[in-house]
Structure formats: C-alpha cells, structure tokens
Design a protein around this motif. Sequence first.
Motif, PDB file in Angstrom:
ATOM      1  N   TYR A  20       0.836  -1.201   0.000  1.00  0.00           N
ATOM      2  CA  TYR A  20       0.000   0.000   0.000  1.00  0.00           C
ATOM      3  C   TYR A  20       0.871   1.252   0.000  1.00  0.00           C
ATOM      4  N   ALA A  21       1.917   1.239   0.824  1.00  0.00           N
ATOM      5  CA  ALA A  21       2.831   2.382   0.885  1.00  0.00           C
ATOM      6  C   ALA A  21       3.558   2.573  -0.447  1.00  0.00           C
ATOM      7  N   THR A  22       4.077   1.494  -1.009  1.00  0.00           N
ATOM      8  CA  THR A  22       4.851   1.635  -2.246  1.00  0.00           C
ATOM      9  C   THR A  22       3.958   1.969  -3.435  1.00  0.00           C
ATOM     10  N   GLN A  23       2.696   1.512  -3.396  1.00  0.00           N
ATOM     11  CA  GLN A  23       1.774   1.917  -4.455  1.00  0.00           C
ATOM     12  C   GLN A  23       1.584   3.432  -4.438  1.00  0.00           C
ATOM     13  N   MET A  24       1.472   4.017  -3.256  1.00  0.00           N
ATOM     14  CA  MET A  24       1.334   5.467  -3.170  1.00  0.00           C
ATOM     15  C   MET A  24       2.572   6.159  -3.729  1.00  0.00           C
ATOM     16  N   LEU A  25       3.745   5.645  -3.412  1.00  0.00           N
ATOM     17  CA  LEU A  25       4.973   6.231  -3.963  1.00  0.00           C
ATOM     18  C   LEU A  25       4.970   6.151  -5.480  1.00  0.00           C
ATOM     19  N   GLY A  26       4.493   5.011  -6.014  1.00  0.00           N
ATOM     20  CA  GLY A  26       4.399   4.867  -7.457  1.00  0.00           C
ATOM     21  C   GLY A  26       3.372   5.801  -8.071  1.00  0.00           C
ATOM     22  N   ASP A  27       2.226   5.912  -7.420  1.00  0.00           N
ATOM     23  CA  ASP A  27       1.205   6.847  -7.892  1.00  0.00           C
ATOM     24  C   ASP A  27       1.730   8.277  -7.919  1.00  0.00           C
ATOM     25  N   TYR A  28       2.625   8.591  -6.990  1.00  0.00           N
ATOM     26  CA  TYR A  28       3.189   9.939  -6.910  1.00  0.00           C
ATOM     27  C   TYR A  28       4.334  10.144  -7.904  1.00  0.00           C
ATOM     28  N   GLY A  29       4.616   9.128  -8.717  1.00  0.00           N
ATOM     29  CA  GLY A  29       5.581   9.308  -9.796  1.00  0.00           C
ATOM     30  C   GLY A  29       6.862   8.523  -9.692  1.00  0.00           C
ATOM     31  N   ALA A  30       7.119   7.854  -8.558  1.00  0.00           N
ATOM     32  CA  ALA A  30       8.352   7.069  -8.415  1.00  0.00           C
ATOM     33  C   ALA A  30       8.323   5.843  -9.322  1.00  0.00           C
ATOM     34  N   ASP A  31       9.495   5.391  -9.730  1.00  0.00           N
ATOM     35  CA  ASP A  31       9.638   4.131 -10.456  1.00  0.00           C
ATOM     36  C   ASP A  31       9.782   3.036  -9.407  1.00  0.00           C
ATOM     37  N   VAL A  32       8.710   2.285  -9.171  1.00  0.00           N
ATOM     38  CA  VAL A  32       8.694   1.261  -8.123  1.00  0.00           C
ATOM     39  C   VAL A  32       8.895  -0.107  -8.761  1.00  0.00           C
ATOM     40  N   ILE A  33       9.947  -0.791  -8.342  1.00  0.00           N
ATOM     41  CA  ILE A  33      10.254  -2.130  -8.833  1.00  0.00           C
ATOM     42  C   ILE A  33       9.920  -3.117  -7.727  1.00  0.00           C
ATOM     43  N   LYS A  34       8.875  -3.901  -7.946  1.00  0.00           N
ATOM     44  CA  LYS A  34       8.428  -4.871  -6.950  1.00  0.00           C
ATOM     45  C   LYS A  34       9.203  -6.172  -7.125  1.00  0.00           C
ATOM     46  N   VAL A  35       9.967  -6.536  -6.119  1.00  0.00           N
ATOM     47  CA  VAL A  35      10.758  -7.765  -6.142  1.00  0.00           C
ATOM     48  C   VAL A  35       9.930  -8.859  -5.486  1.00  0.00           C
ATOM     49  N   GLU A  36       9.522  -9.832  -6.270  1.00  0.00           N
ATOM     50  CA  GLU A  36       8.678 -10.919  -5.768  1.00  0.00           C
ATOM     51  C   GLU A  36       9.441 -12.232  -5.755  1.00  0.00           C
ATOM     52  N   SER A  37       9.064 -13.092  -4.825  1.00  0.00           N
ATOM     53  CA  SER A  37       9.619 -14.441  -4.806  1.00  0.00           C
ATOM     54  C   SER A  37       9.060 -15.221  -5.993  1.00  0.00           C
ATOM     55  N   PRO A  38       9.621 -16.379  -6.313  1.00  0.00           N
ATOM     56  CA  PRO A  38       9.080 -17.181  -7.421  1.00  0.00           C
ATOM     57  C   PRO A  38       7.609 -17.543  -7.244  1.00  0.00           C
ATOM     58  N   ASP A  39       7.123 -17.563  -6.003  1.00  0.00           N
ATOM     59  CA  ASP A  39       5.708 -17.863  -5.754  1.00  0.00           C
ATOM     60  C   ASP A  39       4.827 -16.623  -5.853  1.00  0.00           C
ATOM     61  N   GLY A  40       5.419 -15.452  -5.841  1.00  0.00           N
ATOM     62  CA  GLY A  40       4.659 -14.221  -5.927  1.00  0.00           C
ATOM     63  C   GLY A  40       4.077 -13.778  -4.596  1.00  0.00           C
TER      64      GLY A  40
END
Length: 400
Positions: A20-40
């Motif tokens: 939720y926090a990082t989505q807001m940062l992305g909405d505000y213009g940041a380039d957010v790279i979500k690092v997920e495990s192989p299971d997601g």
Amino acid sequence: MGPLQGIKVVDMTTVLMGPYATQMLGDYGADVIKVESPDGDVTRQIGPTRHPGMGPVFLNTNRSKRSICLDLKKPAGREAVLRLIAKADVLVYNVRPQAMARLQLGYDVVAKVNPRLVYAGVFGFGQEGPYAAKPAYDDLIQGATALPALMAQTSDGVPRYVPNALVDRIVGLTAVGAICASLVHRDRTGLGQRVDIPMFETMAGFVMGDHMGGLTYDPPLDKGGYARHLSPDRRPYKTSDGYICVIVYNDKQWENFFKATGRDDLRSNPKFATFAGRATNIDTVYAELARILLTKTTAEWNEILEQADVPVMPMHDLESLLQDPHMVATGMFPVAEHPTEGRIRSMKVSARWSETKAEPQRLAPRLGQHGEEILREMGYSTDEIAAMVRDGVTKLANNI
C-alpha cells in the motif's frame, strides 16, 4: 509527471502494509520495482479472480509498479537485488529486520553498496524493546492497541476487530510520510539513512491520540477514553425507513437543529445548550438525537438537515458507495482496461497537486512481467538472463 518523478524504489514488501505504501509512492511518480519471490505476493491469491494470481487485493495495492521475480536465497538472486539497490533511492521491506539480516541485506550491508539509500522497514515492533523479533499482523496489533476493547465498550460487550486492515493502511501511510521526509534530508545532506516504522508504536499513538484523556496527566485524572467516541449512540441513526449519518457538533449547528426540528425545549436545557454541557452529558444528548431521528424517513431528514446546514451524509454499503453522486462526479472509481484482466475498477489518487499531476503509472503487473526489461536495465545480457531463468533465480512472465 508526479512529484516523486525520478525517484527509484526497490519494493521488497508483500501482503498489504508495505505494498500500500509503495503503491502510493508509485502513484506519486516514483519508479517502483516490486521484487517478488518465485511464488509471488500471497495477495495475488486473495478474492475472486478472472485469472490465477491476479486477485482484487493485489490489483488494488500494486498498481504503478513493475514486477521482477528473484529468489533471494540464491546467490545470483541476491546479487541481482544488490545491483538494483545500488542505483535506487529507496528500499522498502516489511519482513522482520532479523530476516533481512539472514538474507545479508541488513542496513549495514546495503549502506556500503549505496550510502544515499533510504532504507525503510515497516514491521511489527521497535527494535529497542522485548517484542523486537515477534511477528505481527493487523489483527494482533489492533488487539494490542485496545481497538477491540473499545469496540466492545461501545456495543454488546464482545471485543471485535475493525472490519478493515486499519493498521496496515495507517502504518503504510505513516511510512510514505517518513520516506518522503528522509528523501528531503538526503537531498540536503547527500546521505541516506535507516528508517523504522513499527506497527505497534504507530498504532498506539494513533489510538491514544484520541483516548489518552485523563491518562495524559501524572497522576491520572481518569482511566482514559474520549467520551463522545465511546457513547453507545455514536453510530448511524435509525430513521423510520433506514439509517442516516448525522453529527450536530458546534453551537451554531445545534441552534440550526433546534429550529429545524422545533425542539425549542432543548435550547434551554443545560445538557444541550452549551458545548461543555453536551460533552459532559454526551450519552443523554446522543440518545435523544437517536429518538428524534427515528420520527421521519431518511430522505425527509436528509432534506431537512441539508437546508438547516447540519452535517449529514448517507450510510452507504460497499456497492452504493460506488454510485454516490459525489464519487461519480469526481471520478473516484475509474474503470480501466487491464491487458490481461479486462475491465477493472480501482481508486484514483485522492490528493491533488496544482503543478505536479499524480496518477497511477500503470496497472498491477503479472508476476515477473517486467523481469527481462529490469534485468537488461541493470546490464544483464540475454545469455545471463537465460541462465538465471534456467537456474530458477528468476521467472519471466512468458515463462510462468
């Protein structure tokens, strides 16, 4: 061109609070790279879905991000995330700090790779106390910060959790503020820092800000609690055909209410006539308000109170909220065409800027959707990427 354009965020969070926090940062213009495990991210599996791994909780907390799959328990996966971190402005994680240390991604390690990094952790407890290594979830923190006890006090005596991930979202919002403040400090000094945003302490301050009451003083003047919030009749009021939300708060509003309802008798009643009198006798005041509002329909009361300039709103359910005329007029719930999920509804960015427009950058990604482009940006060759896929270090969307 949001206010955080040019900021790169490595998002190592899962479930709700961190995403939720990082989505807001992305909405505000940041380039957010979500690092997920192989299971997601596990929230990919929550709720009704059109396709596996793209559930509504995930869709609504992971827009404005790119997804890459990395197995951080493998040396090549850890090496890849360190390459990401080296060029990032912010790292956000929401596992316990002890888990980051086991991955050899604690602040002492990453600060050497990137001393300008804002290293933000959203987790259960401050690291100075005895709960430092305990796991934490929204329900646990609600209970530990007295919310179910307050719910019991205002209803039937049975403790209940608030039916919303209140803690996750409040702590997520707090994290956004802390991260943005740290970026301002970094721009002034050139140095990053570690920022801890603990759930327990954050929610304790949130709840007790309203309910400290007489416990503010030493020795205490009472057992705490904000009387108006704890009144059993502070709730949506029953009308003759439904419910309505009304708050008559200041003296002018009460004067308008007396006139609109013809209750001149209350104007001279000391329990109703002044703010102090109402505050002292809040249960009596709200109980009488409940009796009055039961005498007419919801539509009648809405018209009467609107004309009297007494604060009133409808009591929506989840479906009717989407059709609220103000929400429709402001476009709060836009429908977009997702490349794999078809037409989906989400929530717009509620804050508005006069100079820097903030809008979702992209819809929520499939698992590993941007893995290849992110790896190429880091300098990995086609052969190196193929080897990482072969060795299970990463998954690309077209291989899942």
